[in-house]
Write an enzyme that holds these catalytic residues in place. Sequence first.
Site, short mmCIF file in Angstrom:
data_model
loop_
_atom_site.label_atom_id
_atom_site.label_comp_id
_atom_site.label_asym_id
_atom_site.label_seq_id
_atom_site.Cartn_x
_atom_site.Cartn_y
_atom_site.Cartn_z
N GLU A 74 1.25 3.54 2.03
CA GLU A 74 1.61 2.16 2.38
C GLU A 74 1.48 1.92 3.88
O GLU A 74 2.40 1.44 4.54
CB GLU A 74 3.02 1.84 1.88
CG GLU A 74 3.11 1.81 0.36
CD GLU A 74 4.49 1.46 -0.18
OE1 GLU A 74 5.47 1.60 0.57
OE2 GLU A 74 4.58 1.06 -1.35
N GLU A 107 0.43 1.92 -6.92
CA GLU A 107 1.84 1.90 -7.31
C GLU A 107 2.11 0.53 -7.89
O GLU A 107 1.98 -0.47 -7.18
CB GLU A 107 2.79 2.11 -6.12
CG GLU A 107 2.93 3.52 -5.63
CD GLU A 107 3.99 3.64 -4.53
OE1 GLU A 107 4.95 2.83 -4.53
OE2 GLU A 107 3.85 4.51 -3.67
#
Length: 911
Positions: A136, A234
């Site tokens: 991320e 995700e």
Amino acid sequence: MVYVLNILRLPVPSLWLDVLQKIKAMGYTGVSFYVDWALLEAKQGYFTAEGIFDLNPLFEAAAAAGLYLLARPGPYINAEVSGGGFPGWLQRTKPLLRTSAYLNYTTNYVQRIGSIIAKARITNGGPVILLQPENEYSQSTDDVVFPNGAYFQAVEDQYRAAGIVVPFISNDARPQGYNTPGSGNGSVDIYGHDGYPLGFDCANPYTWPDGALPTSYGALHKQQSPSTPYSLVEFQGGSFDPWGGSGFNNCLALLNEQFQRVFYKNNFGFGVTLFNIYMTFGGHPGGYTSYDYGTVIAEDRTITREKYSEAKLEANFLKASPAYLTAVSGNYSNGSFVDTKSIATTQLMGDVTNFYVIRHAAYNSRVSTNYRLIVPTSQGYVSIPQLSSTLTLNGRDSKIHVTDYDLGGLNLLYSTAELFTWKKFGSKTILVLYGGQNETHEAAILNGGEYSVLEGASPQSQRIDNGLVINWQVTFERKIIQIGDDLLLYLLASSIIIKAGYLVRTVSLKDRTLAITGDINRTTTVEVIGGAPVGCSTLTFNGESLTTTRNSYGIMIGVVDFKPSKFALPYLVGLEWRYIDSLPELLPSYDDSEWPDADLVTTSNPNNLSTPTSLYGSDYGFYTGNLIFRGHFTALGTEETVMLRVQGGEGFGYSVFLDGDLLGSWPGNSTNADYNQTLDLPPITQGQSAVITILLDTMGFDENQEVGNDEMKAPRGILDYALLGRDQSAVGWKLTGNLGGENYRDIARGPLNEGGLYAERQGYHLPSPPSTYWESGKKPTEGISSAGVAFYTTNFNLSMPVGYDIPLSFLFTNSSTNGSALSNYRVQLYVNGYQFGKYVNNIGPQTSFPVPEGILNYRGINYLALSLWALDAKGATIPDLKLVASAVIQSGYGPVELSPMPPYKPRVGAY
């Protein structure tokens, strides 16, 4: 489809295959796994990956289960672990984390973990097919270069130098298009992003906010990375729950099977081909001690949640539908292909087969909407249903209708019932369709022959043009229809599939024996509806032969008897307990001369000092659990108050004592990461030597999501203090955490297993401590009558039946002092030396602490230890503690090996 598994949250390597087989049984093809740098290089330059931290058993288990692996070793992983996976010693470093300047610190870890993973890559015959080199990398402060391609490239180069040759994949926190293939320095081979559309509001488990359903993912993918498979690296499979949260049952209600049906099928409408769901199995710990996350597999490894079955329905549909992989996603629109604007449809157009994802235009609608489907087929446009008036979409539901679906040479012209799976066995094809209870569905088989109903009520039917059209209402009674000589059609309710046998782990055929291994939780009928050759004479389940029959349409049937097991669990309160004071630092005679001096006048931590010497635990190598500070001063007799600003992270607490007497405590709450308070001092005689003792419960380091903020470096310890009327330098400090700090003693259980309590420093939480001369007969239910820390130990035997999986949990009773005010106390639970629970009575919400077999010895002696920290002057008791079973499952999994459990031995240098 892929699921996220954090193996380090299940410290029993021999159970990893159990979880992987449950994922494989859902129809999933892969698993992604994290590696936590903080557990493997707790001291800079010293890397260890042995015992419960060895990855090789994971690689072997994945290969045995037939699953591919996406490796996610960080260095930064987030994942609701302490520091996002960063080791505590990074708090002492100057460079900004997740920038080029900090990469000198990652070299050793990446080289070592990269080489381990490289040996398991698919080109070496292993299961690893992808590696994610960052996590991320999607947000920063305004004062740093971001995204920094040179930094991201350097991370990739470190992995390539370690032997990684598999493709790199990214996971943007949202679809921003960072580091896409061909974008220059730092570009990855496959671009992916994450999505958590309902957020983490478990306190409102039935609220789906307007506008939360993604509608632009497909278009953004075509803009940002059209040359790579659309990858959701995700996507929400549950939710974390913070200290003081509403509990994981609420998270499960928020992210339930309805969420899966609406949101996952919405993603299928975008043509997602790598779909990684976070999480599958959370385990322990994260957030608070539990990391159940409301996932498909519960923390105790049971698979009784309906969302497990829903995931299985969806995954098997994709596995059985190769045309999906090449279908092109169309636009999301209201009213297209249906006769009402209340329904939204996305078409995926294949060379022959088309898919239509149907959902409510108001995605969170709870109403049932009638509609007709109007779609093109190889036989022209068809308005469906043809034999009844309408179809129905119930509230918070979504369906995938298909047209011209190839069944190995047979054409399923259309089906409004959803397809679970199909398989061709020789000349016969078996097709399984399902729908919701009481729904009306219709399917048409092009050139379908004569049909006969083999089981259940007869459907409506009619030959229209070249098709056999079948229309039926879904009931709990299944229907089996033979169409011609080559198609056997099963029409089921989704709930029937959900209530089928508990788990099939493996199936093998050798000679004339079909051998199944699996688990059951009640007497179960096994039906082999395809694949068992006519000559197959024997069916076994977990090695036992079943009496079988074959019906007229070839189904092989056997019954597996559930054999009730007999076992007894100990009454924990009734055991013989031993007690010792675990805060002897309060005694006037206590000698702390062997403690480390808090004498560093500077810190490398970016948080500047407000004290003469550093009182940050990490500056002295203490990164986890309880910290104890002792401030010595000689009184002038004028001291009236002490001001303290203490930081331990959300949910932390602390107690302050003067010469053994409680001055006050901060019991903690769900929001404060630090707390400032001024406490009154009793009169102190001039010239008296006085000691301020502070016991601080730290809750792990902050994650480091935003580049430039270095949130992970927020220290744990005393940020500031003031002794009224005295210079700060009048107080000289000592501190301790776990014995040895980053030179931790318990290598087997790892660097985060124990903190700084006296009993922990001595190693009394380990099996077989020297408790013979401790006080006996004093139980945790009696507690202590003043503020302090009590340490209790006991032993108990288990004799659990072989051939069963019986998950066990320790259950605390939440207590109140007068029927309303919660008593302020904290308990740490140790099982055979492993810390497996932190119970905070005044914050919660967790009261049940599952402990797996392998940590518990199911057929032998177990050592249990509790630390009870009373933060109130009146002390505290543990009202009740039970060991309970959550399920009894007859299992073919096999024996579970014990994790390493080195016992107590005297620790050199313990103080």
